[in-house]
Design a protein around this motif. Structure first.
Motif, PDB file in Angstrom:
ATOM      1  N   GLN A   1       1.507   5.395  -1.009  1.00 46.04           N
ATOM      2  CA  GLN A   1       1.190   6.467  -1.722  1.00 46.04           C
ATOM      3  C   GLN A   1       2.390   7.488  -2.067  1.00 46.04           C
ATOM      4  O   GLN A   1       2.968   7.884  -1.411  1.00 46.04           O
ATOM      5  N   ASP A   2       1.927   8.145  -2.820  1.00 42.07           N
ATOM      6  CA  ASP A   2       3.429   9.144  -3.837  1.00 42.07           C
ATOM      7  C   ASP A   2       4.641   8.992  -3.228  1.00 42.07           C
ATOM      8  O   ASP A   2       5.529  10.121  -2.095  1.00 42.07           O
TER       9      ASP A   2
ATOM     10  N   GLY B   1      -0.712   9.874  -6.342  1.00 38.59           N
ATOM     11  CA  GLY B   1      -1.785   9.272  -5.345  1.00 38.59           C
ATOM     12  C   GLY B   1      -1.754   8.165  -4.748  1.00 38.59           C
ATOM     13  O   GLY B   1      -0.763   7.972  -4.199  1.00 38.59           O
ATOM     14  N   ARG B   2      -2.098   7.534  -4.223  1.00 37.62           N
ATOM     15  CA  ARG B   2      -2.636   5.768  -3.319  1.00 37.62           C
ATOM     16  C   ARG B   2      -2.824   4.874  -4.217  1.00 37.62           C
ATOM     17  O   ARG B   2      -3.554   4.713  -5.352  1.00 37.62           O
TER      18      ARG B   2
ATOM     19  N   ASP C   1       1.070  -1.220   0.300  1.00 36.47           N
ATOM     20  CA  ASP C   1       0.278   0.495   0.074  1.00 36.47           C
ATOM     21  C   ASP C   1       1.080   1.230   0.183  1.00 36.47           C
ATOM     22  O   ASP C   1       1.506   1.528   0.753  1.00 36.47           O
TER      23      ASP C   1
ATOM     24  N   THR D   1      -6.439   5.604  -5.735  1.00 33.26           N
ATOM     25  CA  THR D   1      -7.056   7.111  -5.836  1.00 33.26           C
ATOM     26  C   THR D   1      -7.025   7.344  -7.086  1.00 33.26           C
ATOM     27  O   THR D   1      -6.068   6.742  -8.008  1.00 33.26           O
TER      28      THR D   1
ATOM     29  N   ALA E   1      -4.172   6.812  -9.936  1.00 31.72           N
ATOM     30  CA  ALA E   1      -2.505   7.090  -9.436  1.00 31.72           C
ATOM     31  C   ALA E   1      -2.122   5.830 -10.145  1.00 31.72           C
ATOM     32  O   ALA E   1      -2.648   5.543 -10.631  1.00 31.72           O
TER      33      ALA E   1
END
Length: 155
Positions: A89-90, A138-139, A87, A110, A113
């Motif tokens: 994110q950015d 995003g994620r 998982d 997101t 992403a």
């Protein structure tokens, strides 16, 4: 854990379809055409990953801003693929190589992403490839299938 068992069975079915195939662009194209973001298989795997994260049996570790975890070791039922889910994110994760290749299922959480510049769907890295896995815009959850579970992190 009925959800984990169902997830395992879905991956047994998937790995049966790819076992013995070269990890190359042809496999990537086939996966995206057959099991791409508009398919029931993709939707099922993404839903299972979301449940696994929520129930705590996926992405149960954290390091350097990345949640991760190996959910299944390589075994005969999975046609000698291990299964990891991250998982991100950015962020760029740790650089590593894939002695036998790597198959990635990209599941944006997101809209828009990407993983290593790839949108939702499949990305296949051939044997002896290397990268610094990067989620941008995003994620996303990313499921990794590693032949024989082989991955070498760069020091």
């Amino acid at each position: 854990m009925p959800h984990k068992a169902a997830f395992h069975q879905a991956l047994v079915d998937l790995t049966a379809q790819i076992a013995g195939r070269p990890l190359d662009s042809e496999l990537q194209d086939w996966l995206n055409q057959t099991h791409g973001p508009d398919s029931a298989a993709y939707a099922g795997l993404k839903a299972a990953c979301l449940v696994g994260v929520e129930e705590g049996w996926l992405c149960d570790r954290e390091g350097g801003g990345v949640r991760y975890g190996r959910v299944f070791k390589a075994d005969d039922a999975l046609h000698r693929f291990s299964v990891d889910v991250v998982d991100m994110q950015d962020i760029a994760g740790p650089h590593h190589s894939h002695p036998l290749g790597e198959i990635d299922l990209i599941m944006p959480l997101t809209a828009g992403a990407t993983f290593d510049g790839h949108p939702a769907g499949w990305c296949v890295y051939p044997p002896a490839s290397a990268h610094r896995p990067t989620v941008a815009q995003g994620r996303a959850l990313v499921l990794y299938l590693l032949p024989e579970g082989q991955i070498l992190f760069t020091r």
